[in-house]
Design a protein around this motif. Structure first.
Motif, PDB file in Angstrom:
ATOM      1  N   ASN A 162      10.539   1.526   1.747  1.00 54.77           N
ATOM      2  CA  ASN A 162      10.603   0.983   3.107  1.00 54.77           C
ATOM      3  C   ASN A 162       9.707  -0.235   3.328  1.00 54.77           C
ATOM      4  O   ASN A 162       9.691  -0.808   4.420  1.00 54.77           O
ATOM      5  CB  ASN A 162      10.254   2.061   4.135  1.00 54.77           C
ATOM      6  N   GLY A 163       8.939  -0.633   2.308  1.00 53.10           N
ATOM      7  CA  GLY A 163       8.108  -1.825   2.418  1.00 53.10           C
ATOM      8  C   GLY A 163       6.783  -1.627   3.128  1.00 53.10           C
ATOM      9  O   GLY A 163       5.981  -2.562   3.211  1.00 53.10           O
ATOM     10  N   LYS A 164       6.514  -0.432   3.637  1.00 49.79           N
ATOM     11  CA  LYS A 164       5.255  -0.187   4.329  1.00 49.79           C
ATOM     12  C   LYS A 164       4.112  -0.132   3.326  1.00 49.79           C
ATOM     13  O   LYS A 164       4.305   0.208   2.156  1.00 49.79           O
ATOM     14  CB  LYS A 164       5.333   1.123   5.119  1.00 49.79           C
ATOM     15  N   SER A 165       2.906  -0.456   3.809  1.00 54.48           N
ATOM     16  CA  SER A 165       1.770  -0.465   2.905  1.00 54.48           C
ATOM     17  C   SER A 165       0.556   0.217   3.525  1.00 54.48           C
ATOM     18  O   SER A 165       0.433   0.305   4.752  1.00 54.48           O
ATOM     19  CB  SER A 165       1.404  -1.908   2.514  1.00 54.48           C
ATOM     20  N   GLU A 166      -0.319   0.722   2.647  1.00 57.35           N
ATOM     21  CA  GLU A 166      -1.594   1.319   3.033  1.00 57.35           C
ATOM     22  C   GLU A 166      -2.681   0.609   2.241  1.00 57.35           C
ATOM     23  O   GLU A 166      -2.474   0.226   1.083  1.00 57.35           O
ATOM     24  CB  GLU A 166      -1.618   2.819   2.720  1.00 57.35           C
ATOM     25  N   THR A 167      -3.851   0.416   2.861  1.00 60.47           N
ATOM     26  CA  THR A 167      -4.925  -0.299   2.175  1.00 60.47           C
ATOM     27  C   THR A 167      -6.247   0.444   2.301  1.00 60.47           C
ATOM     28  O   THR A 167      -6.445   1.250   3.217  1.00 60.47           O
ATOM     29  CB  THR A 167      -5.105  -1.717   2.752  1.00 60.47           C
ATOM     30  N   THR A 168      -7.146   0.155   1.384  1.00 55.35           N
ATOM     31  CA  THR A 168      -8.512   0.661   1.450  1.00 55.35           C
ATOM     32  C   THR A 168      -9.412  -0.282   0.658  1.00 55.35           C
ATOM     33  O   THR A 168      -8.933  -1.047  -0.191  1.00 55.35           O
ATOM     34  CB  THR A 168      -8.611   2.095   0.902  1.00 55.35           C
TER      35      THR A 168
END
Length: 471
Positions: free
Chosen positions: A454-460
């Motif tokens: 779906n192209g969504k992203s998570e970052t840290t």
């Protein structure tokens, strides 16, 4: 009346084409160019059965409608991951692959029920697995008895013989790479259970897990193994330490063994002797660096295991991080003098089960988390992960290193995560994208996990310190 008659014909035609038993798919006496191809090759069929084996190389599992000849079949279906004991209904195409019948191109998959009793294991002899006799047992869960190792493991398989015939034992159901530890020429196995496959012109036996292989009950060939399991982060899990058959006449009253583990992933909690072969609490000694537990027991009555794979004792571990830790079983000794002949390691896997961007950085060599000095040749490990969707390479990871001014200096990782638990790692040498060593200072490791569906992203973000010296 005519409409009713046509409807009856259509229903009959549907049942005839799609309501096919596994037996009808497999049964044939007509030889072909490969081996004995199914008479329904190329047709779309609907069938159902109980899953008897999962995780076969290439994303295959096996379903059976009963025990005995012609009643099981391989399913090539990487998109679905049933559990052993599930009863599933599938629709797919019958195909011949390298002389072996399977159902592939799955268009419908449904779990009817779970936790079903598996069909009884079918006893056979090695003579049943010759080219002209093995076809009825293709995909069937079988048992061979009293066989001797004749060829040690090469390329994931070894050979056994009954002194008349031989066959290959393969590791296709085991996670790769797999090591057949402890397999030596002349070793006798009381039983080997497995699912029959056909390739390279021969039928082969494929054990599904270590417990499918039962060594001969002999005081000099005692074997031990630790179970494998999956857990959630923060869980405390009891892991079974198992032992092969132990006779009362052997008079075994003492044992000792060691288990090593990754202390970043697991923390040892305790032992549990309830419902085990151990009569009282064993002595436990945790190593100073807290990554090895030594278990020692001495009782008054003989330890007896009427069957193979009896639970000797349980070890309790708490999961402290995502990842995978081997449970390295070493130095098994009974009665101070009897060395365990076959030790099989266990494993606890803690996969990522939620949509996160997970990052862990450490420097094992110098015991300084997030700190290293590349000017002295030191490196640092960056472990990262995200949620993996079953049956797809669905997760991409990008690791970027920034300096304190926010300038991008390196991109150690920019690739898909291909592991099944969603966790991978890289080792960074402290150099920028031009290969130049970076100066002493604070840097920021930025991880972006991108869902390729779906192209969504998570970052840290976590800091990394390049230091002048480590004390």
């Amino acid at each position: 009346m005519r409409i009713t008659f046509l409807l009856i014909l259509m229903i009959t035609f549907t049942v005839t084409v799609f309501g096919v038993s596994i037996y009808d798919i497999q049964y044939t006496t007509v030889p072909g160019s490969g081996n004995y191809p199914s008479l329904l090759t190329g047709q779309s069929v609907s069938t159902e059965g109980i899953v008897t084996g999962t995780g076969y190389t290439g994303g295959k599992y096996v379903i059976a409608e009963g025990s005995g000849q012609w009643k099981a079949i391989f399913v090539n279906d990487p998109a679905n991951t049933p559990a052993v004991g599930d009863k599933v209904a599938i629709t797919g195409t019958v195909a011949e692959v390298s002389g072996s019948t399977e159902i592939n191109t799955i268009t419908s998959y449904n779990v009817i029920s779970t936790g079903n009793t598996l069909p009884a294991v079918t006893p056979i002899t090695l003579g049943n697995l010759l080219y002209n006799t093995g076809e009825p047992y293709e995909s069937v869960l079988i048992k061979i008895s009293t066989v001797r190792v004749s060829v040690t493991p090469i390329g994931g398989q070894f050979s056994v013989t009954d002194n008349t015939y031989s066959c290959s034992i393969t590791d296709n159901f085991f996670p790769q790479p797999h090591n057949w530890s402890g397999i030596v020429v002349g070793q006798i196995w009381n039983e080997i259970n497995g699912i029959i496959s056909y390739s390279s012109g021969q039928f082969k036996v494929n054990p599904r897990y270590d417990s499918d292989m039962i060594p001969l009950a002999d005081i000099n060939t005692i074997s031990m193994k630790i179970d494998e399991m999956e857990a959630k982060k923060g869980d405390t899990k009891a892991v079974n330490v198992r032992v092969s058959k132990l006779e009362e006449s052997w008079g075994i009253i003492k044992y000792s063994f060691k288990v090593g583990f990754n202390k970043r992933i697991l923390s040892f909690v305790d032992a549990d002797f309830s419902s085990t072969l151990t009569a009282s609490m064993p002595d436990l000694v945790l190593a100073a660096n807290e990554d090895t537990i030594t278990v020692t027991y001495q009782g008054t009555n003989p330890i007896v295991s009427a069957e193979n794979n009896g639970i000797l004792v349980k070890l309790l571990f708490r999961t402290v991080s995502y990842g995978e830790s081997a449970l390295d079983l070493t130095r098994g000794i009974f009665n101070d003098t009897i060395n365990v002949s076959l030790l099989t390691d266990g494993k606890i896997t803690i996969p990522i089960k939620k949509r996160i961007s997970w990052l862990s950085i450490w420097n094992d060599n110098y015991n300084k988390k997030n700190i290293f000095n590349p000017w002295l040749g030191q490196k640092i490990t960056i472990e990262y992960g995200g949620l993996i969707q079953t049956g797809a390479v669905s997760c991409k990871a990008i690791i970027r290193i920034y300096d304190v001014q926010g300038r991008l200096v390196a991109t150690p990782i920019n690739e898909n995560i291909a592991t099944t638990n969603g966790i991978d790692y890289c080792v960074w040498n402290g150099r920028d994208r031009n290969g130049t060593l970076l100066p002493i200072g604070v840097y920021y490791c930025h991880l972006e996990i991108i869902d390729r569906v779906n192209g969504k992203s998570e970052t840290t973000i976590q800091p990394i310190v390049i230091a002048a010296e480590l004390k």
